[in-house]
Design a protein around this motif. Structure first.
Motif, PDB file in Angstrom:
ATOM      1  N   GLY A 178       0.806  -1.218   0.000  1.00 50.44           N
ATOM      2  CA  GLY A 178       0.000   0.000   0.000  1.00 50.44           C
ATOM      3  C   GLY A 178       0.832   1.256   0.000  1.00 50.44           C
ATOM      4  O   GLY A 178       0.524   2.230  -0.707  1.00 50.44           O
ATOM      5  N   ILE A 179       1.911   1.257   0.805  1.00 46.65           N
ATOM      6  CA  ILE A 179       2.788   2.430   0.855  1.00 46.65           C
ATOM      7  C   ILE A 179       3.428   2.679  -0.503  1.00 46.65           C
ATOM      8  O   ILE A 179       3.437   3.805  -1.019  1.00 46.65           O
ATOM      9  CB  ILE A 179       3.874   2.247   1.935  1.00 46.65           C
ATOM     10  N   GLU A 180       3.970   1.600  -1.108  1.00 50.02           N
ATOM     11  CA  GLU A 180       4.598   1.774  -2.410  1.00 50.02           C
ATOM     12  C   GLU A 180       3.577   2.119  -3.482  1.00 50.02           C
ATOM     13  O   GLU A 180       3.827   2.948  -4.359  1.00 50.02           O
ATOM     14  CB  GLU A 180       5.361   0.515  -2.817  1.00 50.02           C
ATOM     15  N   MET A 181       2.412   1.481  -3.409  1.00 50.37           N
ATOM     16  CA  MET A 181       1.369   1.707  -4.406  1.00 50.37           C
ATOM     17  C   MET A 181       0.948   3.180  -4.419  1.00 50.37           C
ATOM     18  O   MET A 181       0.756   3.769  -5.484  1.00 50.37           O
ATOM     19  CB  MET A 181       0.165   0.807  -4.125  1.00 50.37           C
ATOM     20  N   THR A 182       0.823   3.768  -3.249  1.00 49.91           N
ATOM     21  CA  THR A 182       0.424   5.172  -3.164  1.00 49.91           C
ATOM     22  C   THR A 182       1.470   6.078  -3.795  1.00 49.91           C
ATOM     23  O   THR A 182       1.150   6.964  -4.604  1.00 49.91           O
ATOM     24  CB  THR A 182       0.203   5.577  -1.693  1.00 49.91           C
ATOM     25  N   GLY A 183       2.743   5.834  -3.454  1.00 48.62           N
ATOM     26  CA  GLY A 183       3.813   6.671  -4.002  1.00 48.62           C
ATOM     27  C   GLY A 183       3.972   6.516  -5.503  1.00 48.62           C
ATOM     28  O   GLY A 183       4.087   7.512  -6.232  1.00 48.62           O
ATOM     29  N   ARG A 184       3.970   5.275  -5.985  1.00 49.48           N
ATOM     30  CA  ARG A 184       4.126   5.034  -7.422  1.00 49.48           C
ATOM     31  C   ARG A 184       2.950   5.595  -8.207  1.00 49.48           C
ATOM     32  O   ARG A 184       3.120   6.173  -9.282  1.00 49.48           O
ATOM     33  CB  ARG A 184       4.262   3.531  -7.690  1.00 49.48           C
ATOM     34  N   ALA A 195      -8.102  -0.259  -7.639  1.00 47.63           N
ATOM     35  CA  ALA A 195      -7.274  -1.430  -7.351  1.00 47.63           C
ATOM     36  C   ALA A 195      -7.692  -2.085  -6.042  1.00 47.63           C
ATOM     37  O   ALA A 195      -7.796  -3.310  -5.949  1.00 47.63           O
ATOM     38  CB  ALA A 195      -5.800  -1.027  -7.304  1.00 47.63           C
ATOM     39  N   VAL A 196      -7.938  -1.269  -5.022  1.00 45.77           N
ATOM     40  CA  VAL A 196      -8.364  -1.792  -3.722  1.00 45.77           C
ATOM     41  C   VAL A 196      -9.749  -2.421  -3.838  1.00 45.77           C
ATOM     42  O   VAL A 196     -10.009  -3.510  -3.294  1.00 45.77           O
ATOM     43  CB  VAL A 196      -8.368  -0.668  -2.667  1.00 45.77           C
ATOM     44  N   GLU A 197     -10.641  -1.757  -4.549  1.00 51.31           N
ATOM     45  CA  GLU A 197     -12.008  -2.251  -4.715  1.00 51.31           C
ATOM     46  C   GLU A 197     -12.044  -3.610  -5.402  1.00 51.31           C
ATOM     47  O   GLU A 197     -12.826  -4.479  -5.027  1.00 51.31           O
ATOM     48  CB  GLU A 197     -12.815  -1.231  -5.520  1.00 51.31           C
TER      49      GLU A 197
END
Length: 203
Positions: A74-80, A96-98
């Motif tokens: 999640g941390i990387e996904m948000t930044g990328r 993506a989360v949904e």
């Protein structure tokens, strides 16, 4: 105000439609591969310390591992996403989360229910977890590289194979969870690396 609200709603709908037809590049190959390593470490520790084979502790440790891996992703996904998708980032992350949420919810609630009401069937959990991961991947395919279907297929096959082998002894085997997860995440990381042109995902 109604016209303004309608215009804002239309803009949001357009952004969501664009996001639904855009390849999501928020998953990084290194972090995905790292989650596989973390899973293998969890399985190895459970093998070395047999007390981890008790149903409650087995499931608790794997749920904690899954939560830790989800936080890393999640941390990387948000930044990328904010870097690679800019204005579409929030819509892409939400989508993506949904897409994966039903599989994730099933992966959490089913083991808890089995522990509470049908403890004798807890041996099925590793196989079912792999099948849930497979379903989550297939649900997300239209925003991922098409080759990701091989990862979904891998987890689907290993899930049923795990159920078949575990049905002989009804025992919880850490490696029946750890090894498929390690190789599945390794395959996913490799596909992401090859399709994004590098670990940073930038052209």
């Amino acid at each position: 105000m109604r016209d303004v609200d309608k215009a804002l709603a239309d803009i949001l709908e357009i952004r969501n439609r664009i996001a639904s037809h855009t390849a999501f590049r928020g998953y990084g190959p290194f972090t995905i591969t790292l989650t596989g390593v973390i899973g293998l470490v969890t399985a190895s520790l459970q093998t070395l310390f047999p007390i981890a084979g008790t149903p409650s502790l087995f499931i608790t440790e794997w749920l904690a591992t899954a939560a830790f891996c989800a936080v890393l992703i999640g941390i990387e996904m948000t930044g990328r996403s904010r870097r690679l998708h800019s204005g579409l980032a929030d819509a892409m992350i939400h989508q993506a989360v949904e897409q994966f949420l039903p599989a994730a919810a099933a992966s959490f609630f089913l083991p808890v229910l089995l522990l509470e009401f049908s403890r004798e069937n807890v041996w099925m959990v590793p196989g079912l977890w792999q099948i849930f991961v497979s379903l989550g991947i297939f649900a997300s395919l239209h925003n991922w590289p098409r080759s990701m279907m091989w990862v979904g297929g891998f987890y689907f096959v290993t899930g049923f194979a795990t159920l078949l082998f575990s049905s002989q002894s009804h025992a919880l085997s850490p490696m029946m969870m750890g090894l498929p997860f390690f190789f599945g995440q390794l395959l996913m990381g490799a596909i992401l690396y090859l399709t994004t042109g590098g670990s940073d995902g930038e052209d």
